[in-house]
Design an enzyme around this catalytic site. Sequence first.
Site, mmCIF file in Angstrom:
data_model
loop_
_atom_site.group_PDB
_atom_site.id
_atom_site.type_symbol
_atom_site.label_atom_id
_atom_site.label_comp_id
_atom_site.label_asym_id
_atom_site.label_seq_id
_atom_site.Cartn_x
_atom_site.Cartn_y
_atom_site.Cartn_z
ATOM 1 N N GLY A 215 -1.709 9.018 2.481
ATOM 2 C CA GLY A 215 -1.252 10.317 2.943
ATOM 3 C C GLY A 215 0.193 10.369 3.382
ATOM 4 O O GLY A 215 0.556 11.212 4.209
ATOM 5 N N SER A 216 1.055 9.514 2.812
ATOM 6 C CA SER A 216 2.459 9.626 3.230
ATOM 7 C C SER A 216 3.078 10.929 2.718
ATOM 8 O O SER A 216 3.899 11.536 3.407
ATOM 9 C CB SER A 216 3.279 8.404 2.837
ATOM 10 O OG SER A 216 3.033 8.062 1.515
ATOM 11 N N ASN A 217 2.658 11.385 1.541
ATOM 12 C CA ASN A 217 3.164 12.680 1.070
ATOM 13 C C ASN A 217 2.613 13.831 1.900
ATOM 14 O O ASN A 217 3.320 14.788 2.198
ATOM 15 C CB ASN A 217 2.826 12.874 -0.408
ATOM 16 C CG ASN A 217 3.777 12.093 -1.301
ATOM 17 O OD1 ASN A 217 4.933 12.455 -1.445
ATOM 18 N ND2 ASN A 217 3.294 10.993 -1.859
ATOM 19 N N HIS B 226 3.644 12.633 -9.385
ATOM 20 C CA HIS B 226 3.245 11.433 -10.126
ATOM 21 C C HIS B 226 4.400 10.434 -10.104
ATOM 22 O O HIS B 226 5.550 10.826 -10.330
ATOM 23 C CB HIS B 226 2.886 11.828 -11.563
ATOM 24 C CG HIS B 226 2.402 10.681 -12.378
ATOM 25 N ND1 HIS B 226 1.120 10.181 -12.268
ATOM 26 C CD2 HIS B 226 3.042 9.905 -13.284
ATOM 27 C CE1 HIS B 226 0.988 9.154 -13.088
ATOM 28 N NE2 HIS B 226 2.140 8.960 -13.705
#
Length: 209
Positions: free
Chosen positions: A14-16, A112
């Site tokens: 979940g870094s994004n 991506h």
Amino acid sequence: MSVLRIAVFASGQGSNFQALVDAAREGLLGAAEVSLLVCDKPEAPVVKRAEAAGIDTFLFRPKDYGSREEYEREIAAKLAERGVQLIVLAGYMRLLTTVLVEPYAGRMINIHPSLLPAFPGRDAIGQALEYGVKVTGITVHFVDGGMDTGAVIAQQAVEIREDESREALEARIHAAEMELYPRVVSWFADGRITLNDRNVSIVSGNSWK
Ligand code: GRF
């Protein structure tokens, strides 16, 4: 300016997701607000991040359902209930069916870790290393029915350095993602992205370039 509610779909670190939440907090997401996290792995670290940020979650286990369509119908109902207008896939490790892809055509984006159409699918970074390319990168694209085949919104190149570990390359790719993805969401929220067939144009604006 009306609020654009977004749901982030994620399965892992979940870094994004965190980058989107932080950008929203800093006022950098334009009119977008992170309204919901959808996650197919209730024990994933991203769930803790959502809890810490006070963001609602819809958690499910695919094995509790008879088919992908079945759990996607439940997700679709949740999204409708919340008035979600944009789905942001951020490391969501499940294929999607028409139950979500069709109603959200032009309103679902993915990030991506390669310069598509090179290296679609799993382990794009490993594929790039194995192929021996000198430049890879990241792509934000609309989601269609295929695997990483939708219209490209934004790309950024990342050079592959000699003598660099895979971990170091991954970290640089991740850092680029965390910078680009919130920017693209803010463009979407500000109505700056137009999709014509496969061609996406970005209208220039005053906000975050
Ligand atoms: C990112 O590298 C993204 O490009 C890919 O999955 C990864 C998710 O990482 N689709 P994180 O969960 O956001 O840390």
